[in-house]
Design a protein around this motif. Structure first.
Motif, PDB file in Angstrom:
ATOM      1  N   ALA A 120       4.917  22.934  31.438  1.00  0.00           N
ATOM      2  CA  ALA A 120       5.222  23.703  30.718  1.00  0.00           C
ATOM      3  C   ALA A 120       5.741  24.813  30.817  1.00  0.00           C
ATOM      4  O   ALA A 120       6.875  25.794  29.681  1.00  0.00           O
ATOM      5  CB  ALA A 120       4.175  23.692  29.462  1.00  0.00           C
ATOM      6  N   THR A 121       5.173  25.970  31.695  1.00  0.00           N
ATOM      7  CA  THR A 121       5.940  26.824  32.484  1.00  0.00           C
ATOM      8  C   THR A 121       7.146  26.915  32.816  1.00  0.00           C
ATOM      9  O   THR A 121       8.402  27.750  33.139  1.00  0.00           O
ATOM     10  CB  THR A 121       5.001  28.274  32.680  1.00  0.00           C
ATOM     11  OG1 THR A 121       4.587  27.474  34.084  1.00  0.00           O
ATOM     12  CG2 THR A 121       3.730  28.047  31.763  1.00  0.00           C
ATOM     13  N   GLY A 122       7.913  25.956  33.396  1.00  0.00           N
ATOM     14  CA  GLY A 122       8.586  25.682  34.486  1.00  0.00           C
ATOM     15  C   GLY A 122       8.592  25.837  36.348  1.00  0.00           C
ATOM     16  O   GLY A 122       9.121  26.303  36.947  1.00  0.00           O
ATOM     17  N   ALA A 123       6.803  26.161  36.019  1.00  0.00           N
ATOM     18  CA  ALA A 123       6.995  26.841  36.984  1.00  0.00           C
ATOM     19  C   ALA A 123       6.750  24.986  38.429  1.00  0.00           C
ATOM     20  O   ALA A 123       5.373  25.298  39.139  1.00  0.00           O
ATOM     21  CB  ALA A 123       5.268  27.723  37.172  1.00  0.00           C
ATOM     22  N   VAL A 124       7.874  24.658  38.750  1.00  0.00           N
ATOM     23  CA  VAL A 124       7.133  23.024  39.416  1.00  0.00           C
ATOM     24  C   VAL A 124       7.339  23.894  40.853  1.00  0.00           C
ATOM     25  O   VAL A 124       6.911  22.525  41.239  1.00  0.00           O
ATOM     26  CB  VAL A 124       8.294  22.650  39.131  1.00  0.00           C
ATOM     27  CG1 VAL A 124       8.674  22.379  37.227  1.00  0.00           C
ATOM     28  CG2 VAL A 124      10.041  23.235  40.034  1.00  0.00           C
TER      29      VAL A 124
END
Length: 304
Positions: free
Chosen positions: A213-217
């Motif tokens: 959800a926070t884009g910290a893939v």
């Protein structure tokens, strides 16, 4: 050594209420006195101790380190005092059995239950915990506090609290490592603490969901120790062993007393919440009604 005067119990009671609410006005309403009386009692206690317990701002108050330390222990001490007084009272006591999960019992209910005993010493509450839901229809449990979707057939179910999820850690953890924690991607330098009970539950955020959800893939969502409950993961975070995903009501007291901090956002909505469940139908009994009303009042008093 010069003998010390007896501890001012009324001032201690007043301070505990003011510290819990971080408001002299709210404490005054609870204690049925004026805000000026609360301020007087707090000043009296500060004079007795020789330390400042609050920093008084223009429109608010905040606890000093000494105030936080005292506030953190007074609840338990007054709880023990109330229970000791209860045992000496020659009166009929109604037994009330409450079933809930370990995390809620340990981190939310237990620190507050002494206030119910103080208000209603005629009702003795027994708290049972476990992952398996007790049978409220045919069993001997009077009230269930559930963490779930609210779908409990055959029961009267009322919402208690929402359960947003966000990262939490000990302040000492950030002070002891060389890597900054400014954006979600920085979590790759930290140990993630996992709550096994959240795995596989649609709509319940876990680390994989929060990082996505926070884009910290690029952060490994699988590394780090796994605990059987949110309570254990949270205690590991308090001890400085890593970063956990905290459930808002369960971390509120640790955040308030500085045992945990929120190092970065955001908070994610949770498909699960906390619910009050009891037998459906007429006549739940005055003890059940009194306890459920107290729970709702306590939940309504939680900080946003």
């Amino acid at each position: 050594m010069k003998p010390r005067h007896p501890a001012p119990l009324n001032a201690l009671r007043t301070f505990e209420a003011a510290a819990r609410h971080l408001s002299f006005n709210t404490a005054a309403r609870q204690l049925f006195v004026t805000p000026a009386a609360v301020s007087h009692q707090v000043r009296h206690l500060e004079t007795y101790l020789g330390v400042a317990l609050f920093r008084r701002n223009h429109r608010s108050v905040e606890l000093t380190p000494e105030g936080r330390a005292l506030s953190a222990t007074l609840g338990e001490l007054f709880g023990q005092l109330d229970l000791a007084l209860d045992r000496t009272m020659a009166r009929t006591v109604a037994d009330l059995r409450v079933s809930t999960v370990e995390s809620f019992a340990a981190k939310w209910l237990a620190p507050r239950l002494h206030r119910f005993h103080h208000a209603r010493p005629d009702i003795r509450v027994r708290v049972d915990t476990g992952d398996v839901h007790a049978d409220l229809v045919r069993g001997d449990v009077d009230v269930g506090i559930r963490y779930g979707t609210g779908d409990y057939p055959g029961l009267r179910v009322d919402p208690l609290m929402k359960a947003q999820v966000f990262p939490v850690c000990s302040p000492s953890l950030l002070a002891s490592v060389e890597f900054p924690l400014a954006v979600p991607g920085d979590l790759r330098h930290y140990t993630l603490l996992h709550d096994e009970s959240s795995a596989g539950r649609p709509g319940v955020p876990d680390w994989s969901g929060w990082l996505r959800a926070t884009g910290a893939v690029d952060v490994d969502a699988t590394g780090g120790p796994v605990f059987a409950s949110n309570y254990l993961a949270q205690e590991a975070a308090v001890a400085g062993h890593g970063i956990a995903l905290g459930i808002a009501p369960l971390v509120a007291d640790d955040l308030r007393h500085g045992r945990l901090i929120r190092p970065l956002g955001p908070a994610l909505d949770n498909a699960y919440a906390f619910w009050l469940a009891r037998r459906d139908g007429p006549g739940p009994g005055p003890a059940v009604e009194a306890f459920c009303q107290w729970l709702q009042d306590e939940a309504g008093d939680m900080p946003a």
